[in-house]
Write an enzyme that holds these catalytic residues in place. Structure first.
Site, PDB file in Angstrom:
ATOM      1  N   GLU A 152      -4.714   8.013  -2.846  1.00  0.00           N
ATOM      2  CA  GLU A 152      -5.177   6.721  -2.319  1.00  0.00           C
ATOM      3  C   GLU A 152      -5.456   5.734  -3.460  1.00  0.00           C
ATOM      4  OE1 GLU A 152      -4.837   6.062   0.727  1.00  0.00           O
ATOM      5  OE2 GLU A 152      -6.102   4.334   1.175  1.00  0.00           O
ATOM      6  N   HIS A 176       1.730   4.606  -2.741  1.00  0.00           N
ATOM      7  CA  HIS A 176       1.837   6.049  -2.476  1.00  0.00           C
ATOM      8  C   HIS A 176       3.215   6.562  -2.899  1.00  0.00           C
ATOM      9  CE1 HIS A 176      -1.911   6.838  -0.377  1.00  0.00           C
ATOM     10  NE2 HIS A 176      -1.685   5.916   0.543  1.00  0.00           N
ATOM     11  N   HIS A 208       0.841  -1.212   0.000  1.00  0.00           N
ATOM     12  CA  HIS A 208       0.000   0.000   0.000  1.00  0.00           C
ATOM     13  C   HIS A 208       0.876   1.261   0.000  1.00  0.00           C
ATOM     14  CE1 HIS A 208      -3.677   2.342   1.172  1.00  0.00           C
ATOM     15  NE2 HIS A 208      -2.762   3.134   1.713  1.00  0.00           N
ATOM     16  N   GLU A 209       1.793   1.328   0.941  1.00  0.00           N
ATOM     17  CA  GLU A 209       2.617   2.538   1.066  1.00  0.00           C
ATOM     18  C   GLU A 209       3.533   2.702  -0.144  1.00  0.00           C
ATOM     19  OE1 GLU A 209       1.520   4.486   3.153  1.00  0.00           O
ATOM     20  OE2 GLU A 209       0.504   3.168   4.576  1.00  0.00           O
TER      21      GLU A 209
HETATM   22 CO    CO Z   1      -3.154   5.248   1.996  1.00  0.00          CO
END
Ligand code: CO
Length: 508
Positions: free
Chosen positions: A302, A276, A272-273
């Site tokens: 996101e 980003h 997830h990170e």
């Molecule tokens: Co996030």
């Protein structure tokens, strides 16, 4: 004419110099924040908070100073006379938007809000620990009152909530969000009932085991390296709550946290990170300091994390490549679990109390519930004192879950205590953007998912970079979605994605 050109060049240089100065202070603050979560000894907290508050004060003063205002007003004349080129217009309009918003909030008001929220956070933590909403209530009431005041000061057309949403998802209105969320909710509530009735029973505890943190870390680094995280321009560290931050495109930091029983706890956060971080690493260094070197919105940010974490990272093809490697590193318990069984288990659906632990199908319902509540609070149709009751009845209605106490209900998220009202919808918008963007990527890249199965993520990453990252704030969120997919944001792509995937897993 020549005189104007020269003036324009000088004024714009001056603007860029001021913006660069602000961005460097911003980078230093981001580094201090990162250090606070990763390395800072616990007694450093008080001074660190003061250092950050001082830097924030310096930034604010520079941004709303008379000199800066004069400069912006001079450039605004050029803009009105159509003297600015496309990029200059993008830079100026965005800075003007931020400036106007900040200028409308009196210093006294900002201080009051900052102080209220900083006190509210420890009160919220205590209330959550004791699972007693009444402790937090007076602070929440004050925050709601201040946020309504903020909306009035900033100004709005239809709903005061629009003025708050605008801070996180510029140009999106609560009416647009309401329409999209309503369709999504109708679908999800019904689809979830079908999943609950399915004969397929999944028991994800078979994926538990004993996984050494060091070995997990190596595996995480291998996976995110394959995704294209540039370790020359970033680091992966450990913190209590996983997060990502960026000082500039050449130094982007991500963190994860480890659970030795459950390997996916750290891995899914790392993926997830990294989503980003790839956005931040994909911004152009030469645009650092201007809106052309900044991400579009919370929702689009996101979308980049969720597209990797969920759509790619929980895709069977992704695991066709990584599962044999996972098995080699951790023979227990995976040795005896087939790829198909593994895939079903990582995509297990179960309505739960806690948003951050929820799966791809139920997650958006947690968000829709929060959006409805905070919109009604700001519009004044409900009162803070009634929140536990409203929360619990919506949880029952949307997810079929009984909330046993405040801690695992209304008090679970930190956002409201920090004054972040209008933030929640960006999580679900991110999911919707991600499905619509992924559909476009599949149309553009032949055999995209087959490439995943071979461990090739380069085409996809470069596609995201060229379509989204390098443009900075050239487009609005919806402008970008139209540019990439030819359509406005809608819930159809997410609904189709969920339907196809889970019909197969749960044999519906
Ligand atoms: Co996030």
């Amino acid at each position: 004419m020549n005189y104007f050109r020269k003036m324009k060049k000088e004024l714009f240089e001056e603007l860029k110099t001021s913006l660069l100065e602000l961005s460097h202070i911003g980078s230093a603050m981001a580094l201090l924040h990162w250090d606070q979560e990763v390395y800072m000894p616990k007694n450093g907290a008080e001074f660190r908070a003061k250092t950050l508050a001082n830097l924030a004060g310096i930034m604010h003063e520079k941004f709303v100073s008379k000199e800066f205002e004069k400069l912006l007003k001079q450039i605004s004349k050029l803009e009105k006379n159509n003297e600015l080129n496309k990029n200059e217009t993008i830079i100026f309009s965005e800075i003007w938007r931020q400036f106007s918003r900040e200028k409308k909030l009196p210093l006294e008001f900002v201080r009051d809000l900052t102080e209220t929220c900083s006190n509210a956070q420890s009160v919220w933590a205590e209330a959550r620990k004791k699972s007693d909403f009444k402790i937090f209530l007076p602070f929440l009431e004050k925050i709601v009152e201040l946020k309504r005041k903020e909306a009035e000061l900033v100004g709005f057309e239809d709903s005061p909530y629009d003025a708050l949403l605008d801070e996180y998802e510029p140009q999106m209105t609560s009416q647009e969000v309401s329409i999209i969320f309503y369709e999504l909710k109708e679908f999800l509530v019904d689809f979830l009932k079908k999943i609950k009735k399915s004969k397929i029973k999944i028991n994800p505890t078979i994926l538990n085991g004993k996984f050494e943190t060091e070995k997990q870390k190596k595996f995480n680094e291998f996976v995110i390296g394959k995704m294209g995280f540039d370790f020359g321009c970033g680091r992966l560290d450990t913190s209590t709550h996983p997060f990502s931050t960026s000082f500039n495109p050449e130094d982007t930091r991500i963190t994860t946290s480890y659970d030795e029983k459950n390997l996916f706890y750290s891995l899914s956060s790392a993926i997830h990170e990294t989503g980003h971080a790839l956005y931040e690493q994909g911004l152009l260094s030469e645009n650092f300091g201007t809106p052309l070197g900044e991400s579009i919105s919370h929702g689009i940010h996101e979308s980049q994390s969720r597209i990797w974490e969920k759509i790619v990272g929980q895709n069977i093809n992704f695991w066709k490549y990584f599962y044999p490697k996972l098995k080699k590193e951790f023979s227990q318990p995976f040795e005896k679990i087939s790829l198909e069984e593994f895939y079903k288990n990582i995509n297990y659906v179960k309505p739960s109390l806690i948003r951050t632990e929820s799966d791809e199908v139920t997650y958006n319902l947690h968000i829709i519930l929060r959006f409805e509540i905070e919109k009604d609070l700001i519009e004044g149709t409900i009162e803070a004192k009634d929140l536990p009751k409203i929360w619990n009845s919506k949880m029952k209605e949307y997810l079929g879950v009984n909330v046993p106490n405040d801690a695992s209900g209304i008090l679970q998220d930190v956002h409201w205590s920090g004054g972040s009202i209008g933030y929640f919808p960006t999580y679900a918008l991110g999911n919707l953007y991600s499905a619509q963007i992924f559909d476009a990527a599949k149309k553009d890249i032949l055999n995209l998912e087959k490439e995943f199965a071979l461990g090739n993520f380069e085409h996809f990453r470069e596609w995201l970079r060229n379509k989204i990252h390098i443009h900075g704030k050239t487009f609005s969120a919806n402008g970008l979605i139209k540019e990439i997919t030819g359509e406005e944001l809608n819930s159809k792509y997410f609904i189709d994605y969920i339907t196809d995937k889970y019909k197969n897993i749960y044999e519906l």
